[in-house]
Design a protein around this motif. Structure first.
Motif, short mmCIF file in Angstrom:
data_model
loop_
_atom_site.label_atom_id
_atom_site.label_comp_id
_atom_site.label_asym_id
_atom_site.label_seq_id
_atom_site.Cartn_x
_atom_site.Cartn_y
_atom_site.Cartn_z
N MET A 36 -24.64 1.90 5.11
CA MET A 36 -23.76 2.56 4.14
C MET A 36 -24.10 4.03 4.02
O MET A 36 -23.20 4.87 3.83
CB MET A 36 -23.90 1.87 2.78
N ASN A 39 -22.34 5.68 6.81
CA ASN A 39 -20.90 5.63 6.58
C ASN A 39 -20.43 6.73 5.64
O ASN A 39 -19.37 7.33 5.85
CB ASN A 39 -20.50 4.26 6.01
N ASP A 42 -20.93 10.59 7.02
CA ASP A 42 -19.89 11.14 7.88
C ASP A 42 -18.64 11.51 7.08
O ASP A 42 -17.94 12.47 7.41
CB ASP A 42 -19.54 10.17 9.02
N LYS A 43 -18.35 10.75 6.01
CA LYS A 43 -17.23 11.14 5.14
C LYS A 43 -17.50 12.51 4.52
O LYS A 43 -16.60 13.33 4.38
CB LYS A 43 -17.06 10.11 4.02
N TRP A 102 -17.62 3.08 15.25
CA TRP A 102 -18.02 4.27 14.48
C TRP A 102 -18.58 5.33 15.42
O TRP A 102 -18.19 6.50 15.38
CB TRP A 102 -19.06 3.84 13.45
N LEU A 125 -11.75 6.16 12.89
CA LEU A 125 -13.00 5.99 12.15
C LEU A 125 -12.74 5.27 10.83
O LEU A 125 -13.53 4.42 10.40
CB LEU A 125 -13.65 7.35 11.89
N GLU A 129 -14.57 1.96 9.15
CA GLU A 129 -15.30 2.03 7.89
C GLU A 129 -14.61 1.29 6.75
O GLU A 129 -15.24 1.01 5.73
CB GLU A 129 -15.52 3.50 7.50
N ALA A 132 -16.49 -1.79 5.70
CA ALA A 132 -17.94 -1.65 5.65
C ALA A 132 -18.55 -2.14 4.33
O ALA A 132 -19.45 -2.98 4.33
CB ALA A 132 -18.34 -0.20 5.91
N TYR A 133 -18.06 -1.62 3.21
CA TYR A 133 -18.68 -1.97 1.93
C TYR A 133 -18.48 -3.44 1.59
O TYR A 133 -19.41 -4.13 1.16
CB TYR A 133 -18.12 -1.08 0.81
#
Length: 443
Positions: A36, A39, A42-43, A102, A125, A129, A132-133
């Motif tokens: 995380m 993740n 990169d945001k 990713w 991407l 993602e 992911a959470y």
């Protein structure tokens, strides 16, 4: 029908076995925390490098908002697709696949590209993602019994804040020293290293009986039962959690996409100062996420209603964040404003872990991945809308600070209303009873 017991003598683990089991569970949790972290790092890069990206690509604030919004165009598709696959494919391999995508979508950003190429990379991407959470939450729920899920869920949520917290000074330095392309190179290498660690140390989730063997003896009436999705998705707890996460994620998206630019363009802080100030909301969010999960655990263990430890707690945090966001738009730049900015962009993050644990309270493990995926798909719409709206308001206003203030004020009020609605709807004990009644399980 009668509900099977939650514990059998042959499922109990010996003391050494329980120790090894807990160690493995926390190893998985820490690996997913780093997942995380990457993740969200990169945001954050696009926000940190916003000014440079806008200059390099020669785009306006509205088009930059489009670039940020594009990340979420396939977010929901990824969340629903991968969430549904958790019923058939080992979650360990799903996470492996997500990290591979990713890395493959991050690598091209190491070189100069046009706006369209950057847009395509961000869309792809976002697909990776999106789940992911929810997937990480589903995995840690599989490793911990219900009364102990709050803390590991908080740790996973903290990863979303620790990522930008670490990335802010490190990647800003990389961006200033070299370029924003170099920052994506650093993240690509980090992703490959994480993938190697996951393949070596990661393990498949244990059978549900193994998890219950580490639990205290629980009332069978508090254990979720299998039910059709139409029954689960219409419960107040799921609807309330959907509303809460939607408005909380609206704020999260603006924090990642626009807060660095607000500090520099709107409030006039220089790049170095902005990179330091941006760490405050992320640092507080990381601590608050773990603290909220731990507090929810302890209160639940003491017999406090889950309506309070899940619903009131999570909803109250989002209300606090919304009111703080509105307040920082009506006061002048300074220390007090930074206090409200920090609360506005941290308390909403702390609410996620508690809210998603409420889903585990009412949803059977076989449905949990799918339901969490549906929730992510729903709240990802906030990720699509929030950057676009703020970009439009900034371009439409006579000056940048007015546009930013208008956008954040509207967001704050929406969050406060959404938090109150969710606070009233999330009632796990009531919904467990209703689900049992609708599927014909006797109490």
């Amino acid at each position: 029908m009668t509900m099977p017991t939650t514990e059998r003598p042959d499922e109990r683990l010996t003391a050494p076995g329980q120790t090894a089991f807990r160690r493995r569970a926390w190893t998985i949790t820490i690996l997913l925390l780093v997942f995380m972290l990457l993740n969200f790092a990169d945001k954050a890069v696009v926000g940190f490098a916003g000014v440079q990206i806008m200059d390099d690509l020669d785009i306006s604030a509205s088009k930059f908002g489009l670039l940020q919004s594009a990340f979420f165009w396939l977010f929901a598709v990824g969340a629903i697709t991968i969430g549904a696959l958790t019923s058939w494919i080992d979650a360990r391999w799903l996470v492996t696949g997500l990290m591979l995508i990713w890395v493959l979508t991050m690598a091209p950003l190491m070189w100069p590209l046009g706006f369209t190429a950057v847009l395509v990379c961000r869309i792809a991407l976002g697909f990776a993602e999106g789940p992911a959470y929810a997937l990480c939450t589903h995995i840690v729920h599989s490793w911990f019994p219900p009364e102990k899920r709050g803390l590991p869920a908080g740790v996973i949520t903290a990863g979303a804040s620790i990522g930008p917290l670490i990335a802010a000074p490190l990647l800003t330095w990389v961006i200033v020293t070299w370029s924003w392309h170099a920052a994506f190179g650093v993240l690509t290498v980090a992703g490959l290293l994480w993938l190697a660690a996951w393949l070596i140390l990661g393990r498949s989730a244990p059978p549900e009986g193994s998890v219950l063997a580490t639990s205290v003896v629980v009332d069978p009436d508090t254990v979720p039962v299998e039910a059709p999705l139409r029954v689960i998705l219409t419960t107040g707890t799921v609807i309330g959690t959907a509303l809460l996460t939607f408005f909380a994620y609206w704020s999260t998206t603006l924090k990642v996409a626009w807060l660095p630019l607000f500090l520099s363009q709107g409030l006039g802080y220089d790049a170095v100062t902005s990179s330091r100030l941006i760490t405050f909301p992320y640092a507080v969010a990381a601590v608050a996420a773990v603290g909220a999960g731990l507090a929810s655990n302890r209160l639940t263990a003491r017999g406090v209603s889950r309506r309070i430890t899940r619903g009131y707690f999570a909803g109250g945090l989002v209300v606090l964040a919304g009111l703080s966001m509105y307040l920082f738009t009506v006061i002048d730049r300074g220390a007090l404003q930074m206090v409200f900015i920090t609360l506005a962009f941290s308390m909403n993050s702390a609410a996620y872990a508690v809210a998603f644990v409420a889903i585990g309270d009412v949803v059977h493990p076989k449905r949990r991945g799918t339901v969490l995926g549906c929730l992510v798909a729903f709240y990802s719409m906030a990720g699509v809308l929030a950057p676009l709206l703020l970009g439009y308001l900034v371009d439409a206003a006579p000056d940048a600070i007015t546009g930013y203030n208008n956008g954040f004020a509207v967001t704050g009020l929406m969050m406060a209303v959404g938090g109150v609605l969710s606070l009233l709807l999330v009632r796990p004990e009531r919904d467990l009873v209703r689900i049992r009644e609708r599927v014909g399980v006797a109490r």
